[in-house]
Design a protein around this motif. Structure first.
Motif, PDB file in Angstrom:
ATOM      1  N   SER A 105       0.825  -1.204   0.000  1.00  0.00           N
ATOM      2  CA  SER A 105       0.000   0.000   0.000  1.00  0.00           C
ATOM      3  C   SER A 105       0.860   1.255   0.000  1.00  0.00           C
ATOM      4  O   SER A 105       0.555   2.234  -0.685  1.00  0.00           O
ATOM      5  N   VAL A 106       1.926   1.239   0.778  1.00  0.00           N
ATOM      6  CA  VAL A 106       2.852   2.382   0.813  1.00  0.00           C
ATOM      7  C   VAL A 106       3.464   2.607  -0.562  1.00  0.00           C
ATOM      8  O   VAL A 106       3.567   3.740  -1.045  1.00  0.00           O
ATOM      9  N   MET A 107       3.869   1.538  -1.219  1.00  0.00           N
ATOM     10  CA  MET A 107       4.492   1.651  -2.538  1.00  0.00           C
ATOM     11  C   MET A 107       3.537   2.227  -3.583  1.00  0.00           C
ATOM     12  O   MET A 107       3.971   2.840  -4.553  1.00  0.00           O
ATOM     13  N   GLU A 108       2.242   2.029  -3.393  1.00  0.00           N
ATOM     14  CA  GLU A 108       1.269   2.481  -4.392  1.00  0.00           C
ATOM     15  C   GLU A 108       1.103   3.995  -4.408  1.00  0.00           C
ATOM     16  O   GLU A 108       0.520   4.540  -5.347  1.00  0.00           O
ATOM     17  N   ASN A 109       1.606   4.675  -3.389  1.00  0.00           N
ATOM     18  CA  ASN A 109       1.491   6.131  -3.331  1.00  0.00           C
ATOM     19  C   ASN A 109       2.886   6.731  -3.198  1.00  0.00           C
ATOM     20  O   ASN A 109       3.589   6.489  -2.219  1.00  0.00           O
ATOM     21  N   LYS A 110       3.283   7.520  -4.181  1.00  0.00           N
ATOM     22  CA  LYS A 110       4.654   8.034  -4.220  1.00  0.00           C
ATOM     23  C   LYS A 110       4.972   8.972  -3.055  1.00  0.00           C
ATOM     24  O   LYS A 110       6.112   9.025  -2.588  1.00  0.00           O
ATOM     25  N   ILE A 111       3.988   9.708  -2.595  1.00  0.00           N
ATOM     26  CA  ILE A 111       4.224  10.604  -1.453  1.00  0.00           C
ATOM     27  C   ILE A 111       4.400   9.786  -0.178  1.00  0.00           C
ATOM     28  O   ILE A 111       5.326  10.031   0.603  1.00  0.00           O
ATOM     29  N   THR A 112       3.515   8.820   0.036  1.00  0.00           N
ATOM     30  CA  THR A 112       3.623   7.967   1.219  1.00  0.00           C
ATOM     31  C   THR A 112       4.972   7.255   1.248  1.00  0.00           C
ATOM     32  O   THR A 112       5.604   7.137   2.305  1.00  0.00           O
ATOM     33  N   LEU A 113       5.415   6.793   0.087  1.00  0.00           N
ATOM     34  CA  LEU A 113       6.704   6.106   0.005  1.00  0.00           C
ATOM     35  C   LEU A 113       7.850   7.038   0.352  1.00  0.00           C
ATOM     36  O   LEU A 113       8.748   6.678   1.121  1.00  0.00           O
TER      37      LEU A 113
END
Length: 401
Positions: A105-113
């Motif tokens: 899930s983290v990887m799916e969002n560039k900001i979260t990553l």
């Protein structure tokens, strides 16, 4: 019958090939899709049309009905964004083998990553423009050139390299109009060679890792024009790459699943571009198989159903995959030269995507790469030369407009 459920697919590339591989492995293949055109997929046993693939309860209900008809569901899988972690969550609800949901899930969002890995030395400088902030607050012109992107973009669709304040403002407005409820991400532009790493984790163990170099076409976007496998790295650089990847895996607590990581080598220092929670698209599986004899897609599916993946290398070849793009817009009349390209010694695969009548244009995303030639040889230089010469045989005839 043992069955694999796939959430979404493209017409071409890894997600489509995964359906074929699953069928070859002896599974019944069920595809949930929102695309009417996918009804024609011959490798799929059953296509279930659903207008909202993210309607979790509706899909669960349909899977339960499949189970009642005798289907033994072994896994829910997806190879396209934004359904990778979602498919894993469906597997969890069905009490099947579960991948590392939170890291995916983290990887799916560039900001979260970026936020999750910001303290690691591999992370570049970046800035976040919150949804509520005016684009007038973009005050990073002293750092130009920059890269501005939407956090959920893929295939280079909504990623822009900007060199001037005007280009930054224009790209920001475009992204804000397209993603009005999403923060935007700005990153420093990294100058250097670009690399891609495919990896698979199972039970906290790195089971497979393949590193290749990418040739990038810079035209305001970032289009991969070629892949060179394996990447030739000195011992020091290879060791530092392993160290950085280990740090990323540990920080994300990534223990089960597959992903690909894109990096740049900036003055002998590795910098992270992005991580995607799935195998790369396009012809990535074919590149790795031509170079090693390993069918990575097959082993990823084995991991998803809880089996031990096996990585028995049967060959060691240099592979060059060259993509063809166009520099003009028009309607495709015909394509010639595919058969001639295949006659070149060392050419393993030639693929032409569009059909007559399709509208072709300059590349603005990975989807605008219209043909590919894969060549293999015992040296990197030979593989590259074979691919280049074979690609020159392919001619697109278009009616400009």
């Amino acid at each position: 019958m043992k069955t694999l459920v796939f959430i979404g697919s493209y017409k071409f590339g890894t997600s489509r090939e995964a359906l074929t591989v699953a069928k070859e492995m002896g599974y019944a293949v069920i595809l949930f899709t929102d695309k009417q055109s996918h009804l024609e997929f011959a490798e799929v046993d059953q296509v279930i049309l659903i207008d909202d693939l993210l309607n979790e309860q509706r899909i669960i209900d349909k899977i339960v009905l499949l189970q009642k008809t005798g289907k033994q569901i072994c896994a829910c899988v997806s190879f396209i964004d934004p359904y990778v972690a979602y498919a894993g969550r469906l597997s969890e609800q069905l009490e099947l083998t579960v991948v590392s949901l939170q890291p995916l899930s983290v990887m799916e969002n560039k900001i979260t990553l970026r936020e999750a890995l910001k303290h690691l030395p591999i992370s570049p400088a970046y800035w976040i423009i919150p949804t509520e902030d005016s684009l007038q607050k973009i005050k990073y012109t002293s750092h130009l050139p920059l890269v501005i992107k939407a956090p959920v973009s893929n295939g280079s669709k909504d990623v822009f390299m900007v060199k001037t304040p005007n280009e930054l403002t224009k790209a920001g407005r475009y992204l804000r109009d397209k993603y009005p409820h999403t923060s935007l991400l700005i990153e420093e532009f990294l100058e250097g060679s670009q690399y891609l790493v495919e990896l698979l984790m199972q039970n906290d163990e790195l089971k497979f890792m393949a590193v290749m170099e990418q040739d990038i076409i810079y035209n305001g976007k970032f289009i991969v024009g070629a892949y060179k496998y394996p990447a030739i790295l000195g011992e020091t650089l290879h060791k530092s790459l392993i160290t950085h990847i280990s740090d990323i895996i540990k920080e994300l607590d990534f223990s089960n699943g597959s992903c690909h990581i894109e990096l740049k080598l900036v003055q002998d220092q590795w910098k992270l571009i992005e991580i995607n929670p799935r195998m790369s698209g396009g012809i990535m599986n074919r590149i790795i198989e031509e170079g090693t004899g390993i069918n990575l897609l097959k082993e990823i599916l084995n991991m998803y159903v809880g089996k031990e993946p096996t990585f028995f290398q049967t060959r060691s070849m240099f592979v060059n995959a060259k993509y063809l793009t166009l520099q003009s817009r028009g309607k495709l009349l015909r394509v010639k030269g595919q058969e001639l390209a295949l006659t070149h010694s060392g050419v393993k695969y030639v693929y032409v995507k569009p059909v007559s009548g399709a509208v072709l244009k300059k590349p603005s995303s990975m989807g605008d790469r219209y043909a590919c030639v894969i060549a293999a040889s015992e040296t990197e230089a030979q593989a590259e030369e074979i691919a280049r010469a074979a690609a020159q045989e392919i001619k697109f005839y278009i009616e400009p407009f």
